[in-house]
Design a protein around this motif. Structure first.
Motif, mmCIF file in Angstrom:
data_model
loop_
_atom_site.group_PDB
_atom_site.id
_atom_site.type_symbol
_atom_site.label_atom_id
_atom_site.label_comp_id
_atom_site.label_asym_id
_atom_site.label_seq_id
_atom_site.Cartn_x
_atom_site.Cartn_y
_atom_site.Cartn_z
ATOM 1 N N MET A 201 21.526 15.100 25.451
ATOM 2 C CA MET A 201 22.266 14.070 26.194
ATOM 3 C C MET A 201 22.834 14.660 27.469
ATOM 4 N N GLN B 86 28.563 0.746 24.471
ATOM 5 C CA GLN B 86 27.625 1.781 24.057
ATOM 6 C C GLN B 86 27.832 3.065 24.855
ATOM 7 N N LEU B 87 28.273 2.928 26.111
ATOM 8 C CA LEU B 87 28.533 4.103 26.928
ATOM 9 C C LEU B 87 29.664 4.935 26.352
ATOM 10 N N ILE B 88 30.657 4.261 25.780
ATOM 11 C CA ILE B 88 31.773 4.974 25.178
ATOM 12 C C ILE B 88 31.278 5.791 23.986
ATOM 13 N N ALA B 89 30.516 5.131 23.147
ATOM 14 C CA ALA B 89 30.005 5.804 21.954
ATOM 15 C C ALA B 89 29.077 6.954 22.345
ATOM 16 N N LEU B 90 28.188 6.713 23.286
ATOM 17 C CA LEU B 90 27.249 7.767 23.696
ATOM 18 C C LEU B 90 27.974 8.918 24.384
ATOM 19 N N GLY B 91 29.008 8.582 25.148
ATOM 20 C CA GLY B 91 29.791 9.631 25.805
ATOM 21 C C GLY B 91 30.402 10.586 24.795
ATOM 22 N N GLN B 92 30.863 10.030 23.684
ATOM 23 C CA GLN B 92 31.464 10.877 22.661
ATOM 24 C C GLN B 92 30.409 11.695 21.920
ATOM 25 N N LEU B 93 29.254 11.084 21.682
ATOM 26 C CA LEU B 93 28.151 11.843 21.079
ATOM 27 C C LEU B 93 27.710 12.969 22.008
ATOM 28 N N ALA B 94 27.677 12.682 23.296
ATOM 29 C CA ALA B 94 27.288 13.710 24.261
ATOM 30 C C ALA B 94 28.279 14.872 24.233
ATOM 31 N N LEU B 95 29.563 14.551 24.117
ATOM 32 C CA LEU B 95 30.569 15.610 23.997
ATOM 33 C C LEU B 95 30.345 16.428 22.726
ATOM 34 N N ASP B 96 30.055 15.740 21.630
ATOM 35 C CA ASP B 96 29.814 16.423 20.358
ATOM 36 C C ASP B 96 28.631 17.380 20.458
ATOM 37 N N GLN B 97 27.640 17.017 21.300
ATOM 38 C CA GLN B 97 26.439 17.845 21.422
ATOM 39 C C GLN B 97 26.685 19.127 22.209
ATOM 40 N N LEU C 292 26.717 10.804 30.846
ATOM 41 C CA LEU C 292 27.152 9.908 29.775
ATOM 42 C C LEU C 292 28.619 10.151 29.425
#
Lengths: 253, 253
Positions: free
Chosen positions: B59, A62-73, B63
């Motif tokens: 976020m 989940q950290l991997i997925a959230l890390g990428q979402l955080a980058l997208d944000q 993360l």
DNA sequence: CCTCCCGTTGCACATATTGCAATGACTGAT
DNA sequence: ATCAGTCATTGCAATATGTGCAACGGGAGG
């Protein structure tokens, strides 16, 4: 502040080093194993940690997925990325984008240069306030109150012979940066790496980001980087315009 | 299980959609604003959320850093990556590596194809057990107990006309996959995308990973992908050997 | 200028977290 | 094959923490 939540987040950091047993985690936190187990069970249930076959705990997917979402944000990152890629391609050096957040300037994008040596900076981590050019250029362009707050996180740890180790000297450097319009890292963190950084302006003329160009001294010493400042500044202005900046003279201190 | 920790982690997920106010978070959690504020303060303090200029929560950069550390901890990924890159380069198609973890098969690596269309799969997220070829190939090679556990997470949601929507049919498909040695996604998730997947064996001959090759039907229909199965299988075996597999006949069911 | 809403803090209290004791499983040594 | 030690786990009572409430200040909009 929530102590239980702080403990759980601490666990995530703790297993990021290497796989850890329940006993390791309990010992690290200073709590009973049953307490550590319940924290781990909750983290595992939500994917923040996972169990590897021999029973120890590792970082969860989940950290991997959230890390990428955080980058997208990070909006500035997607706006700036094409410019960074082009700049890195043109000069062959590593280019970073830093963003002011809280009391730090955090690396939010990084395009590697063409050489075979990869720079150690990591997206998501804060830059050293007293050595990193990208941090100094952002700090230099803040009002006195914000500058003061940002300087409280500076550790002034000496890394090399050229590291700035006093607040007074850093402030003199920042005044210089503010006046001449760019910052430098003259081997202040690793003595074989140097770097220049330019401010990025937003729609209101404020500096919340910076762009830096980093190179091995053996490949491009500081004089060589300085020779291309006009090009670097043009790239920083291009990113600024992408962020809504309307050019010098508009709402700029 | 810790309710307070679960709430905090829930907050992280909640702000991953878009920036959220304190009131939004309190409403989402069903707690008082003061409770939500304390959770947010702790998450912010540790970098898991951050405050953006207009006061809402986004976020946190921690993360990003943790996501990259989590990727680094996936040993199979670094071992497999050169093979995936080469396979993607040779065929121009998107290649994934999936890993069995808990009750899911999670995408842990992905190398984009050469086309301009990027596949929507995301590293760190689980593959759909009933549609994704990489999931089916791993599930098919498990013992009955593990297979049963993995199938409990299958939603059997119909995405397209070819989606498998019953457990009985999925089990028939898995038996077929087990016997013939590869899995397929025949437009079962998006009707314009198809995919084949091969099992990856570890040192004990078990299948904990799978490799899949994905293409737009318009670019490479299933027949075209099947034509290259020998090459795909050779790549999967190369990754297997990197994981310690010693070839067919050694401890393999 | 007024009203409403948002974010925030101090404090009393309710409850969730915590540690302890007991248990089962697994591993290594004999 | 058996035993001892260690690890992970669970139920439960005690307590420390998390929680909601009331109050407050600030900002934005009418």
């Amino acid at each position: 502040m929530s102590q239980t939540v702080a403990r759980a987040l601490d666990v995530i950091g703790f297993v990021s080093g290497r796989h850890r047993s329940l006993g390791d985690v309990a010992e690290h936190l200073g709590v009973h194993k049953s307490t550590a187990l319940r924290l781990l069970q909750t983290l595992e249930d939500r994917g923040f940690v996972r169990r590897v076959p021999e029973g120890r705990y590792a970082m969860g997917f989940q950290l991997i997925a959230l890390g990428q979402l955080a980058l997208d944000q990070v909006e500035a990152r997607s706006l700036a990325h094409p410019v960074l890629r082009e700049l890195a391609g043109r000069h062959g050096h590593t280019v970073h984008l830093g963003e002011l957040s809280g009391e730090h300037i955090v690396y939010v994008d990084k395009v590697d240069g063409t050489g075979s040596v990869a720079m150690g900076s990591r997206i998501g981590l804060p830059a050293h306030t007293h050595t990193a050019a990208v941090a100094k250029v952002v700090v230099a362009h803040q009002d006195a109150e914000t500058r003061d707050r940002l300087l409280t996180t500076a550790t002034f740890h000496r890394f090399t012979g050229t590291t700035i180790t006093s607040r007074r000297e850093l402030e003199r450097q920042l005044d210089l940066v503010r006046h001449r319009g760019w910052a430098e890292d003259d081997g202040e963190h690793e003595d074989y790496i140097n770097c220049v950084a330019l401010p990025v302006f937003d729609a209101r003329g404020r500096v919340t980001h910076g762009i830096s160009v980093t190179a091995l001294r053996a490949v491009a010493p500081l004089d060589e980087l300085r020779r291309h400042l006009d090009d670097f500044r043009a790239a920083a202005h291009e990113v600024s315009r992408a962020l809504g900046w309307r050019g010098e003279g508009h709402g700029q201190r």
